[in-house]
Design a protein around this motif. Structure first.
Motif, PDB file in Angstrom:
ATOM      1  N   ALA A 118       0.820  -1.210   0.000  1.00 52.61           N
ATOM      2  CA  ALA A 118       0.000   0.000   0.000  1.00 52.61           C
ATOM      3  C   ALA A 118       0.856   1.262   0.000  1.00 52.61           C
ATOM      4  O   ALA A 118       0.418   2.305  -0.474  1.00 52.61           O
ATOM      5  CB  ALA A 118      -0.931  -0.004   1.207  1.00 52.61           C
ATOM      6  N   TYR A 119       2.074   1.178   0.525  1.00 55.51           N
ATOM      7  CA  TYR A 119       2.936   2.366   0.561  1.00 55.51           C
ATOM      8  C   TYR A 119       3.378   2.766  -0.846  1.00 55.51           C
ATOM      9  O   TYR A 119       3.604   3.953  -1.103  1.00 55.51           O
ATOM     10  CB  TYR A 119       4.153   2.128   1.462  1.00 55.51           C
ATOM     11  CG  TYR A 119       4.910   3.394   1.742  1.00 55.51           C
ATOM     12  CD1 TYR A 119       4.420   4.327   2.637  1.00 55.51           C
ATOM     13  CD2 TYR A 119       6.103   3.681   1.091  1.00 55.51           C
ATOM     14  CE1 TYR A 119       5.091   5.508   2.891  1.00 55.51           C
ATOM     15  CE2 TYR A 119       6.780   4.860   1.342  1.00 55.51           C
ATOM     16  CZ  TYR A 119       6.270   5.764   2.238  1.00 55.51           C
ATOM     17  OH  TYR A 119       6.929   6.942   2.475  1.00 55.51           O
ATOM     18  N   PHE A 120       3.489   1.800  -1.759  1.00 54.10           N
ATOM     19  CA  PHE A 120       3.839   2.118  -3.150  1.00 54.10           C
ATOM     20  C   PHE A 120       2.839   3.107  -3.737  1.00 54.10           C
ATOM     21  O   PHE A 120       3.203   4.009  -4.470  1.00 54.10           O
ATOM     22  CB  PHE A 120       3.833   0.858  -4.021  1.00 54.10           C
ATOM     23  CG  PHE A 120       5.000  -0.051  -3.809  1.00 54.10           C
ATOM     24  CD1 PHE A 120       6.289   0.358  -4.081  1.00 54.10           C
ATOM     25  CD2 PHE A 120       4.801  -1.340  -3.354  1.00 54.10           C
ATOM     26  CE1 PHE A 120       7.363  -0.477  -3.899  1.00 54.10           C
ATOM     27  CE2 PHE A 120       5.867  -2.197  -3.173  1.00 54.10           C
ATOM     28  CZ  PHE A 120       7.146  -1.757  -3.443  1.00 54.10           C
ATOM     29  N   ARG A 121       1.555   2.882  -3.440  1.00 54.69           N
ATOM     30  CA  ARG A 121       0.487   3.671  -4.039  1.00 54.69           C
ATOM     31  C   ARG A 121       0.051   4.849  -3.179  1.00 54.69           C
ATOM     32  O   ARG A 121      -0.808   5.619  -3.590  1.00 54.69           O
ATOM     33  CB  ARG A 121      -0.709   2.770  -4.329  1.00 54.69           C
ATOM     34  CG  ARG A 121      -0.419   1.715  -5.373  1.00 54.69           C
ATOM     35  CD  ARG A 121      -1.582   0.769  -5.571  1.00 54.69           C
ATOM     36  NE  ARG A 121      -1.946   0.009  -4.382  1.00 54.69           N
ATOM     37  CZ  ARG A 121      -1.334  -1.090  -3.952  1.00 54.69           C
ATOM     38  NH1 ARG A 121      -0.316  -1.565  -4.628  1.00 54.69           N
ATOM     39  NH2 ARG A 121      -1.736  -1.716  -2.866  1.00 54.69           N
ATOM     40  N   SER A 122       0.633   4.999  -1.996  1.00 57.88           N
ATOM     41  CA  SER A 122       0.233   6.097  -1.120  1.00 57.88           C
ATOM     42  C   SER A 122       0.805   7.412  -1.625  1.00 57.88           C
ATOM     43  O   SER A 122       1.750   7.459  -2.413  1.00 57.88           O
ATOM     44  CB  SER A 122       0.703   5.828   0.311  1.00 57.88           C
ATOM     45  OG  SER A 122       2.098   5.973   0.398  1.00 57.88           O
ATOM     46  N   CYS A 123       0.236   8.489  -1.127  1.00 57.39           N
ATOM     47  CA  CYS A 123       0.702   9.822  -1.521  1.00 57.39           C
ATOM     48  C   CYS A 123       2.146  10.043  -1.079  1.00 57.39           C
ATOM     49  O   CYS A 123       2.956  10.577  -1.835  1.00 57.39           O
ATOM     50  CB  CYS A 123      -0.219  10.867  -0.914  1.00 57.39           C
ATOM     51  SG  CYS A 123       0.171  12.546  -1.384  1.00 57.39           S
ATOM     52  N   ALA A 124       2.471   9.618   0.142  1.00 53.80           N
ATOM     53  CA  ALA A 124       3.835   9.794   0.646  1.00 53.80           C
ATOM     54  C   ALA A 124       4.836   8.968  -0.161  1.00 53.80           C
ATOM     55  O   ALA A 124       5.944   9.431  -0.447  1.00 53.80           O
ATOM     56  CB  ALA A 124       3.903   9.403   2.123  1.00 53.80           C
ATOM     57  N   GLY A 125       4.451   7.765  -0.551  1.00 55.96           N
ATOM     58  CA  GLY A 125       5.340   6.918  -1.347  1.00 55.96           C
ATOM     59  C   GLY A 125       5.589   7.482  -2.734  1.00 55.96           C
ATOM     60  O   GLY A 125       6.724   7.505  -3.216  1.00 55.96           O
ATOM     61  N   MET A 126       4.518   7.947  -3.376  1.00 57.64           N
ATOM     62  CA  MET A 126       4.683   8.530  -4.711  1.00 57.64           C
ATOM     63  C   MET A 126       5.449   9.845  -4.660  1.00 57.64           C
ATOM     64  O   MET A 126       6.201  10.170  -5.572  1.00 57.64           O
ATOM     65  CB  MET A 126       3.317   8.726  -5.365  1.00 57.64           C
ATOM     66  CG  MET A 126       2.672   7.416  -5.776  1.00 57.64           C
ATOM     67  SD  MET A 126       1.199   7.614  -6.776  1.00 57.64           S
ATOM     68  CE  MET A 126       0.019   8.110  -5.548  1.00 57.64           C
ATOM     69  N   LEU A 127       5.283  10.589  -3.565  1.00 56.46           N
ATOM     70  CA  LEU A 127       6.029  11.833  -3.402  1.00 56.46           C
ATOM     71  C   LEU A 127       7.523  11.560  -3.261  1.00 56.46           C
ATOM     72  O   LEU A 127       8.351  12.258  -3.851  1.00 56.46           O
ATOM     73  CB  LEU A 127       5.494  12.592  -2.185  1.00 56.46           C
ATOM     74  CG  LEU A 127       5.924  14.026  -1.982  1.00 56.46           C
ATOM     75  CD1 LEU A 127       5.556  14.884  -3.184  1.00 56.46           C
ATOM     76  CD2 LEU A 127       5.286  14.581  -0.727  1.00 56.46           C
ATOM     77  N   LYS A 128       7.873  10.521  -2.523  1.00 61.82           N
ATOM     78  CA  LYS A 128       9.287  10.143  -2.385  1.00 61.82           C
ATOM     79  C   LYS A 128       9.868   9.707  -3.730  1.00 61.82           C
ATOM     80  O   LYS A 128      11.012  10.044  -4.055  1.00 61.82           O
ATOM     81  CB  LYS A 128       9.444   9.028  -1.350  1.00 61.82           C
ATOM     82  CG  LYS A 128       9.464   9.508   0.075  1.00 61.82           C
ATOM     83  CD  LYS A 128       9.736   8.353   0.996  1.00 61.82           C
ATOM     84  CE  LYS A 128       9.817   8.736   2.445  1.00 61.82           C
ATOM     85  NZ  LYS A 128       8.797   9.623   2.944  1.00 61.82           N
ATOM     86  N   VAL A 129       9.110   8.955  -4.507  1.00 58.26           N
ATOM     87  CA  VAL A 129       9.592   8.525  -5.834  1.00 58.26           C
ATOM     88  C   VAL A 129       9.787   9.746  -6.736  1.00 58.26           C
ATOM     89  O   VAL A 129      10.800   9.845  -7.438  1.00 58.26           O
ATOM     90  CB  VAL A 129       8.613   7.503  -6.463  1.00 58.26           C
ATOM     91  CG1 VAL A 129       8.953   7.242  -7.915  1.00 58.26           C
ATOM     92  CG2 VAL A 129       8.632   6.203  -5.673  1.00 58.26           C
ATOM     93  N   ALA A 130       8.865  10.688  -6.702  1.00 55.19           N
ATOM     94  CA  ALA A 130       9.003  11.900  -7.515  1.00 55.19           C
ATOM     95  C   ALA A 130      10.223  12.711  -7.086  1.00 55.19           C
ATOM     96  O   ALA A 130      10.946  13.266  -7.929  1.00 55.19           O
ATOM     97  CB  ALA A 130       7.732  12.745  -7.409  1.00 55.19           C
ATOM     98  N   GLN A 131      10.487  12.772  -5.779  1.00 57.56           N
ATOM     99  CA  GLN A 131      11.666  13.477  -5.288  1.00 57.56           C
ATOM    100  C   GLN A 131      12.943  12.803  -5.774  1.00 57.56           C
ATOM    101  O   GLN A 131      13.875  13.482  -6.234  1.00 57.56           O
ATOM    102  CB  GLN A 131      11.670  13.510  -3.757  1.00 57.56           C
ATOM    103  CG  GLN A 131      10.604  14.363  -3.156  1.00 57.56           C
ATOM    104  CD  GLN A 131      10.414  14.090  -1.685  1.00 57.56           C
ATOM    105  OE1 GLN A 131      11.039  13.206  -1.108  1.00 57.56           O
ATOM    106  NE2 GLN A 131       9.524  14.844  -1.063  1.00 57.56           N
ATOM    107  N   MET A 132      12.980  11.474  -5.676  1.00 58.34           N
ATOM    108  CA  MET A 132      14.180  10.755  -6.117  1.00 58.34           C
ATOM    109  C   MET A 132      14.421  10.924  -7.611  1.00 58.34           C
ATOM    110  O   MET A 132      15.561  11.120  -8.041  1.00 58.34           O
ATOM    111  CB  MET A 132      14.072   9.272  -5.739  1.00 58.34           C
ATOM    112  CG  MET A 132      14.207   9.014  -4.253  1.00 58.34           C
ATOM    113  SD  MET A 132      14.271   7.272  -3.815  1.00 58.34           S
ATOM    114  CE  MET A 132      12.590   6.763  -4.053  1.00 58.34           C
ATOM    115  N   ILE A 133      13.358  10.894  -8.399  1.00 53.47           N
ATOM    116  CA  ILE A 133      13.509  11.056  -9.850  1.00 53.47           C
ATOM    117  C   ILE A 133      13.999  12.458 -10.185  1.00 53.47           C
ATOM    118  O   ILE A 133      14.915  12.632 -10.997  1.00 53.47           O
ATOM    119  CB  ILE A 133      12.185  10.726 -10.576  1.00 53.47           C
ATOM    120  CG1 ILE A 133      11.904   9.225 -10.500  1.00 53.47           C
ATOM    121  CG2 ILE A 133      12.217  11.190 -12.025  1.00 53.47           C
ATOM    122  CD1 ILE A 133      10.537   8.820 -10.984  1.00 53.47           C
ATOM    123  N   SER A 134      13.415  13.473  -9.569  1.00 59.09           N
ATOM    124  CA  SER A 134      13.849  14.848  -9.880  1.00 59.09           C
ATOM    125  C   SER A 134      15.283  15.107  -9.417  1.00 59.09           C
ATOM    126  O   SER A 134      16.040  15.790 -10.110  1.00 59.09           O
ATOM    127  CB  SER A 134      12.887  15.867  -9.270  1.00 59.09           C
ATOM    128  OG  SER A 134      12.870  15.779  -7.876  1.00 59.09           O
TER     129      SER A 134
END
Length: 174
Positions: free
Chosen positions: A38-54
């Motif tokens: 569920a953390y993969f699809r959570s807002c906090a999880g997606m925000l961390k992925v977006a931060q890492m990508i940027s």
């Protein structure tokens, strides 16, 4: 940290036949799973992925461009990589539920302090990188992605503050 009541199933029941092993293992679901899907699809999880990508795109853009000021861009690279590693560290902590096993660390406070310090350093690094870019496209792109990562980190600070501090203050009075 409160520990909820747990149901322990055995092979022998006083009221009927034994439960099949598959049913017993599926009832323990959330504690027995290795990863928190569920953390993969959570807002906090997606925000961390977006931060890492940027951060990664900003690092690669600066790394593959001709530098106009060595100290400014080496500082930018160090800050982006350190932030990326720490965000990945906290992402792994949440994905594998390590925070449940290491209760001696206040994980929300540690993550809040990381984001606070890391965001300030990233903002400084992005400002310095933007001021020294001299319209070179790779350097401008790196600084732009640094600013984007800064905005995403501010969102994480706001959401972690909102979750940890505001929730605690409102729960005192109820």
């Amino acid at each position: 940290m409160s520990h909820g009541a747990r149901v322990i199933r055995t092979g022998v029941s006083s009221g009927g036949p034994a439960a099949p092993p598959a049913a017993a293992s599926s009832s323990a679901g959330s504690d027995a799973e290795l990863m928190d899907g569920a953390y993969f699809r959570s807002c906090a999880g997606m925000l961390k992925v977006a931060q890492m990508i940027s951060l990664l795109v900003g690092f690669i853009s600066v790394n593959n461009s001709p530098w106009t000021d060595y100290s400014a861009y080496s500082y930018f690279q160090i800050v982006t990589m350190c932030d990326l590693v720490m965000i990945l560290f906290f992402y792994i902590i949440h994905i594998f539920r390590i925070y449940r096993k290491l209760t001696c660390v206040s994980w929300p406070l540690a993550e809040f302090l990381h984001y606070l310090i890391g965001t300030i350093l990233l903002l400084i690094a992005s400002i310095v990188a933007a001021s020294k870019s001299y319209n070179l496209t790779g350097l401008v792109a790196g600084a732009t992605f640094g600013f984007l990562a800064t905005i995403l980190c501010v969102l994480s600070i706001w959401s972690s503050y909102k979750v940890s501090c505001i929730t605690q203050s409102t729960s005192k009075y109820h």
